[in-house]
Write a protein that holds these residues in place. Structure first.
Motif, PDB file in Angstrom:
ATOM      1  N   ALA A 167       0.826  -1.209   0.000  1.00  0.00           N
ATOM      2  CA  ALA A 167       0.000   0.000   0.000  1.00  0.00           C
ATOM      3  C   ALA A 167       0.861   1.259   0.000  1.00  0.00           C
ATOM      4  CB  ALA A 167      -0.936  -0.011   1.206  1.00  0.00           C
ATOM      5  N   TRP A 168       1.951   1.250   0.772  1.00  0.00           N
ATOM      6  CA  TRP A 168       2.849   2.404   0.784  1.00  0.00           C
ATOM      7  C   TRP A 168       3.553   2.571  -0.558  1.00  0.00           C
ATOM      8  CZ3 TRP A 168       2.351   6.367   3.570  1.00  0.00           C
ATOM      9  CH2 TRP A 168       2.032   6.305   4.927  1.00  0.00           C
ATOM     10  N   LEU A 173       5.492   6.449  -1.763  1.00  0.00           N
ATOM     11  CA  LEU A 173       6.432   6.859  -0.728  1.00  0.00           C
ATOM     12  C   LEU A 173       7.469   5.779  -0.514  1.00  0.00           C
ATOM     13  CD1 LEU A 173       3.903   8.728  -0.140  1.00  0.00           C
ATOM     14  CD2 LEU A 173       4.772   8.833   2.202  1.00  0.00           C
ATOM     15  N   ASP A 174       8.700   6.206  -0.217  1.00  0.00           N
ATOM     16  CA  ASP A 174       9.746   5.240   0.091  1.00  0.00           C
ATOM     17  C   ASP A 174       9.770   4.976   1.602  1.00  0.00           C
ATOM     18  OD1 ASP A 174      11.339   7.231   1.403  1.00  0.00           O
ATOM     19  OD2 ASP A 174      12.372   7.726  -0.466  1.00  0.00           O
ATOM     20  N   GLY A 175      10.681   4.077   2.018  1.00  0.00           N
ATOM     21  CA  GLY A 175      10.690   3.656   3.411  1.00  0.00           C
ATOM     22  C   GLY A 175      10.903   4.782   4.393  1.00  0.00           C
ATOM     23  N   CYS A 176      11.844   5.665   4.106  1.00  0.00           N
ATOM     24  CA  CYS A 176      12.105   6.781   5.023  1.00  0.00           C
ATOM     25  C   CYS A 176      10.949   7.776   5.007  1.00  0.00           C
ATOM     26  CB  CYS A 176      13.422   7.464   4.645  1.00  0.00           C
ATOM     27  SG  CYS A 176      13.985   8.678   5.858  1.00  0.00           S
ATOM     28  N   GLU A 177      10.397   8.052   3.837  1.00  0.00           N
ATOM     29  CA  GLU A 177       9.303   9.016   3.750  1.00  0.00           C
ATOM     30  C   GLU A 177       8.081   8.577   4.548  1.00  0.00           C
ATOM     31  OE1 GLU A 177      10.440  10.646  -0.741  1.00  0.00           O
ATOM     32  OE2 GLU A 177       8.816   9.187  -0.463  1.00  0.00           O
ATOM     33  N   ILE A 229      -3.256  10.711   2.585  1.00  0.00           N
ATOM     34  CA  ILE A 229      -2.442   9.589   2.099  1.00  0.00           C
ATOM     35  C   ILE A 229      -2.317   8.528   3.181  1.00  0.00           C
ATOM     36  CG2 ILE A 229      -0.076   8.916   1.496  1.00  0.00           C
ATOM     37  CD1 ILE A 229       0.114  11.497  -0.105  1.00  0.00           C
ATOM     38  N   HIS A 230      -2.003   8.961   4.387  1.00  0.00           N
ATOM     39  CA  HIS A 230      -1.870   8.006   5.487  1.00  0.00           C
ATOM     40  C   HIS A 230      -3.176   7.256   5.715  1.00  0.00           C
ATOM     41  CE1 HIS A 230      -2.021   6.931   9.841  1.00  0.00           C
ATOM     42  NE2 HIS A 230      -0.885   6.355   9.509  1.00  0.00           N
TER      43      HIS A 230
END
Length: 284
Positions: A167-168, A173-177, A229-230
């Motif tokens: 989903a991310w 979005l990447d892992g840090c974002e 987004i979250h």
């Protein structure tokens, strides 16, 4: 409990603590150390990755998603020179069973019934596209009721986690974002950045990217667009995690919730709050 998506979210909050003792309970950490894995992060990376075999840092970084590649590379593949995956799996199971034996003492009838309900759900999961869930599903369930409960909880949480990562990724979005965005909503940076290994420079760069895309305000708080987004990622995660519960009788789901609630509260005694998992403290 008649809505599978709501069921997936409600039960995740109760299943996750049962799984997470693997990393945080003293008995689990002692079992990893006895196997040659001294230090929290060696036990974590080896224990979680061992179902995949002696993989290198690339697959682990991809599967775990939120960790900085440099942090993963410090542990993997070094952990396999200290303990082969088979030995790690034995230590993981022994430690989890020992932890649950202490934490759930006095709840044995609930453990028996919860394990009986949850084991077939985990065993019949369709794990296509969910590598961590499938790798854990392939392992034989332990003999003890506590062990079977823990194994089923582990399969189900990795099933949900695999969907959450997807989903991310779909959200762009990447892992840090993802962590920087979450820190702008409800979790402290101090619980996220050091526990995932990102440098200050990497964190700031991710924050700058999110500000430029309108996901964060200049003070680091999430904008309405960032919060949307979250929320959509969490909704997509629930949809992806709902399938195991679509065929479960609502009465069985309600019963499972009632069984797991006191077990989750007992397991929570071994877990830190707040935590980088985003796990809330069980109610009650």
């Amino acid at each position: 409990m008649e809505d599978p998506e709501r069921t997936a979210r409600a039960l995740w909050a109760l299943i996750e603590p049962v799984h997470a003792v693997t990393y945080f309970a003293p008995q689990a950490r002692s079992a990893f150390e006895a196997a040659g894995l001294r230090g929290f992060w060696r036990g974590y990376f080896a224990g979680r990755a061992a179902p995949l075999g002696a993989v290198g840092p690339g697959p682990v970084t991809a599967a775990f998603f939120g960790f900085a590649p440099a942090m993963v590379a410090r542990a993997v593949p070094d952990v396999w020179t200290r303990a082969a995956p088979g030995r790690v799996l034995r230590a993981r199971q022994d430690g989890a069973e020992a932890a649950l034996a202490r934490l759930l003492a006095g709840h044995e009838p609930l453990v028996e019934e919860a394990a009986a309900l949850l084991t077939p759900v985990a065993g019949e999961l369709d794990c296509a596209g969910r590598v961590l869930a499938a790798a854990n599903q392939d392992l034989p369930p332990p003999r003890s009721a506590a062990g079977r409960l823990w194994h089923a909880a582990t399969v189900l949480r990795e099933h949900r986690g695999d969907g959450h990562v997807a989903a991310w990724v779909a959200a762009g979005l990447d892992g840090c974002e993802t962590l920087v965005l979450r820190s702008g909503i409800d979790l402290p940076r101090t619980a996220l950045q050091p526990n995932r290994g990102w440098s200050d420079h990497q964190w700031q760069a991710a924050r700058d990217r999110l500000v430029a895309r309108g996901r964060l305000a200049s003070d680091g708080t999430a904008t309405p667009a960032g919060r949307r987004i979250h929320r959509r990622v969490e909704e997509a995660t629930d949809r992806a995690a709902a399938r195991p519960w679509q065929t479960l009788d609502p009465a069985a789901a309600d019963r499972l919730h009632r069984l797991l609630a006191p077990l989750a509260r007992a397991c929570a005694a071994a877990l830190p709050f707040p935590n980088p998992i985003g796990l809330p403290r069980p109610a009650g």
